[in-house]
Design a protein around this motif. Structure first.
Motif, PDB file in Angstrom:
ATOM      1  N   ASP A  73     -38.146  -7.928 -17.865  1.00 46.39           N
ATOM      2  CA  ASP A  73     -38.036  -6.525 -17.447  1.00 46.39           C
ATOM      3  C   ASP A  73     -39.332  -6.042 -16.805  1.00 46.39           C
ATOM      4  OD1 ASP A  73     -35.455  -6.414 -18.454  1.00 46.39           O
ATOM      5  OD2 ASP A  73     -36.122  -5.664 -20.415  1.00 46.39           O
ATOM      6  N   ALA A  74     -40.462  -6.459 -17.353  1.00 46.23           N
ATOM      7  CA  ALA A  74     -41.755  -6.056 -16.795  1.00 46.23           C
ATOM      8  C   ALA A  74     -41.938  -6.630 -15.386  1.00 46.23           C
ATOM      9  CB  ALA A  74     -42.892  -6.514 -17.705  1.00 46.23           C
ATOM     10  N   TYR A  75     -41.545  -7.888 -15.205  1.00 45.33           N
ATOM     11  CA  TYR A  75     -41.647  -8.501 -13.877  1.00 45.33           C
ATOM     12  C   TYR A  75     -40.670  -7.858 -12.898  1.00 45.33           C
ATOM     13  CZ  TYR A  75     -45.066 -12.164 -14.604  1.00 45.33           C
ATOM     14  OH  TYR A  75     -46.238 -12.836 -14.798  1.00 45.33           O
ATOM     15  N   ARG A  76     -39.451  -7.618 -13.354  1.00 42.61           N
ATOM     16  CA  ARG A  76     -38.444  -7.004 -12.478  1.00 42.61           C
ATOM     17  C   ARG A  76     -38.894  -5.608 -12.045  1.00 42.61           C
ATOM     18  NH1 ARG A  76     -33.951  -5.936 -15.624  1.00 42.61           N
ATOM     19  NH2 ARG A  76     -33.618  -8.153 -15.830  1.00 42.61           N
ATOM     20  N   SER A  77     -39.345  -4.809 -12.994  1.00 41.19           N
ATOM     21  CA  SER A  77     -39.778  -3.455 -12.645  1.00 41.19           C
ATOM     22  C   SER A  77     -41.028  -3.480 -11.774  1.00 41.19           C
ATOM     23  CB  SER A  77     -40.015  -2.622 -13.907  1.00 41.19           C
ATOM     24  OG  SER A  77     -41.098  -3.134 -14.672  1.00 41.19           O
ATOM     25  N   GLY A  78     -41.879  -4.475 -11.974  1.00 39.92           N
ATOM     26  CA  GLY A  78     -43.069  -4.608 -11.124  1.00 39.92           C
ATOM     27  C   GLY A  78     -42.701  -4.889  -9.679  1.00 39.92           C
ATOM     28  N   TRP A  79     -41.777  -5.829  -9.480  1.00 40.31           N
ATOM     29  CA  TRP A  79     -41.343  -6.134  -8.112  1.00 40.31           C
ATOM     30  C   TRP A  79     -40.592  -4.954  -7.489  1.00 40.31           C
ATOM     31  CZ3 TRP A  79     -43.858  -9.363  -5.484  1.00 40.31           C
ATOM     32  CH2 TRP A  79     -44.348 -10.539  -6.034  1.00 40.31           C
ATOM     33  N   ILE A  80     -39.848  -4.219  -8.313  1.00 41.84           N
ATOM     34  CA  ILE A  80     -39.150  -3.033  -7.807  1.00 41.84           C
ATOM     35  C   ILE A  80     -40.173  -1.986  -7.339  1.00 41.84           C
ATOM     36  CG2 ILE A  80     -37.739  -1.051  -8.519  1.00 41.84           C
ATOM     37  CD1 ILE A  80     -36.111  -3.050 -10.236  1.00 41.84           C
ATOM     38  N   VAL A  81     -41.225  -1.792  -8.122  1.00 41.29           N
ATOM     39  CA  VAL A  81     -42.278  -0.841  -7.739  1.00 41.29           C
ATOM     40  C   VAL A  81     -42.886  -1.233  -6.394  1.00 41.29           C
ATOM     41  CG1 VAL A  81     -44.633  -0.119  -8.331  1.00 41.29           C
ATOM     42  CG2 VAL A  81     -42.832   0.007 -10.032  1.00 41.29           C
ATOM     43  N   VAL A  82     -43.209  -2.500  -6.223  1.00 40.76           N
ATOM     44  CA  VAL A  82     -43.804  -2.961  -4.964  1.00 40.76           C
ATOM     45  C   VAL A  82     -42.825  -2.769  -3.810  1.00 40.76           C
ATOM     46  CG1 VAL A  82     -44.661  -4.993  -3.726  1.00 40.76           C
ATOM     47  CG2 VAL A  82     -45.371  -4.582  -6.085  1.00 40.76           C
TER      48      VAL A  82
ATOM     49  N   CYS B 138     -50.630   3.915  -0.991  1.00 39.12           N
ATOM     50  CA  CYS B 138     -51.261   4.174  -2.291  1.00 39.12           C
ATOM     51  C   CYS B 138     -50.546   5.304  -3.025  1.00 39.12           C
ATOM     52  CB  CYS B 138     -52.735   4.531  -2.108  1.00 39.12           C
ATOM     53  SG  CYS B 138     -53.769   3.148  -1.627  1.00 39.12           S
ATOM     54  N   ALA B 139     -50.177   6.349  -2.293  1.00 41.47           N
ATOM     55  CA  ALA B 139     -49.486   7.476  -2.920  1.00 41.47           C
ATOM     56  C   ALA B 139     -48.126   7.038  -3.466  1.00 41.47           C
ATOM     57  CB  ALA B 139     -49.315   8.613  -1.912  1.00 41.47           C
ATOM     58  N   PHE B 140     -47.364   6.304  -2.675  1.00 40.43           N
ATOM     59  CA  PHE B 140     -46.050   5.853  -3.143  1.00 40.43           C
ATOM     60  C   PHE B 140     -46.171   4.855  -4.286  1.00 40.43           C
ATOM     61  CE2 PHE B 140     -44.337   7.219   1.100  1.00 40.43           C
ATOM     62  CZ  PHE B 140     -43.509   8.207   0.580  1.00 40.43           C
ATOM     63  N   TYR B 141     -47.117   3.927  -4.184  1.00 36.84           N
ATOM     64  CA  TYR B 141     -47.279   2.930  -5.244  1.00 36.84           C
ATOM     65  C   TYR B 141     -47.687   3.610  -6.549  1.00 36.84           C
ATOM     66  CZ  TYR B 141     -48.860  -0.811  -8.156  1.00 36.84           C
ATOM     67  OH  TYR B 141     -49.012  -1.639  -9.232  1.00 36.84           O
ATOM     68  N   HIS B 142     -48.666   4.497  -6.475  1.00 42.74           N
ATOM     69  CA  HIS B 142     -49.157   5.157  -7.671  1.00 42.74           C
ATOM     70  C   HIS B 142     -48.045   5.986  -8.319  1.00 42.74           C
ATOM     71  CE1 HIS B 142     -52.893   5.732  -9.897  1.00 42.74           C
ATOM     72  NE2 HIS B 142     -52.502   6.971 -10.138  1.00 42.74           N
ATOM     73  N   LEU B 143     -47.239   6.647  -7.493  1.00 40.27           N
ATOM     74  CA  LEU B 143     -46.108   7.420  -8.006  1.00 40.27           C
ATOM     75  C   LEU B 143     -45.084   6.509  -8.695  1.00 40.27           C
ATOM     76  CD1 LEU B 143     -44.391  10.063  -8.174  1.00 40.27           C
ATOM     77  CD2 LEU B 143     -43.414   9.350  -5.988  1.00 40.27           C
ATOM     78  N   CYS B 144     -44.660   5.457  -8.004  1.00 38.73           N
ATOM     79  CA  CYS B 144     -43.648   4.550  -8.561  1.00 38.73           C
ATOM     80  C   CYS B 144     -44.141   3.857  -9.818  1.00 38.73           C
ATOM     81  CB  CYS B 144     -43.230   3.521  -7.516  1.00 38.73           C
ATOM     82  SG  CYS B 144     -42.340   4.215  -6.120  1.00 38.73           S
ATOM     83  N   ASN B 145     -45.378   3.409  -9.815  1.00 39.31           N
ATOM     84  CA  ASN B 145     -45.910   2.730 -10.994  1.00 39.31           C
ATOM     85  C   ASN B 145     -46.126   3.720 -12.135  1.00 39.31           C
ATOM     86  OD1 ASN B 145     -46.562   0.076 -11.919  1.00 39.31           O
ATOM     87  ND2 ASN B 145     -48.696   0.722 -12.048  1.00 39.31           N
TER      88      ASN B 145
END
Length: 132
Positions: free
Chosen positions: A105-114, A81-88
């Motif tokens: 770009d939104a999909y790419r950055s979303g998958w990168i965050v995950v 949760c900490a890493f996800y919240h930080l990355c997002n």
């Protein structure tokens, strides 16, 4: 019938069941959920400190939960949760600057965050186990 008691006919917004879940909406919901989980985890840290300051016996009892399977799942989930919240959050900063609004770009950055969140959680967990 008086004006105050007359039914008002307004258009209804579609319910969530009408919409097809998309990556961006799921990541938005996950961002809110991880924010709430981080709040719960902060309370958990407070309890941890209180138990540590109470006595060695109470700290040992609390620590025995932390090293149990359930405790490790809880702590690992909190770490994700900490890493996800930080990355997002970083992703949102780019959006605030006007970058990444195209759908691809939104999909790419979303998958990168995950992916980065999962990788950072796994790497930090492995490093933590080796240091322990």
């Amino acid at each position: 019938m008086s004006v105050a008691n007359r039914p008002v006919h307004r258009p209804l917004s579609p319910h969530l069941q009408v919409y097809k879940p998309q990556l961006t909406s799921m990541l938005s919901i996950l961002h809110r959920a991880t924010g709430m989980a981080l709040s719960v985890g902060a309370l958990y840290l407070v309890v941890w400190v209180v138990f540590a300051s109470a006595s060695p016996r109470t700290y040992a009892m609390f620590q025995s939960f932390n090293v149990s399977i359930l405790g490790r799942i809880f702590l690992g989930g909190w770490l994700f949760c900490a890493f996800y919240h930080l990355c997002n959050g970083i992703r949102h900063l780019f959006w605030d600057m006007g970058y990444g609004f195209e759908l691809k770009d939104a999909y790419r950055s979303g998958w990168i965050v995950v992916a980065v969140s999962l990788a950072a959680t796994i790497v930090s967990w492995i490093v933590g186990l080796r240091l322990a």
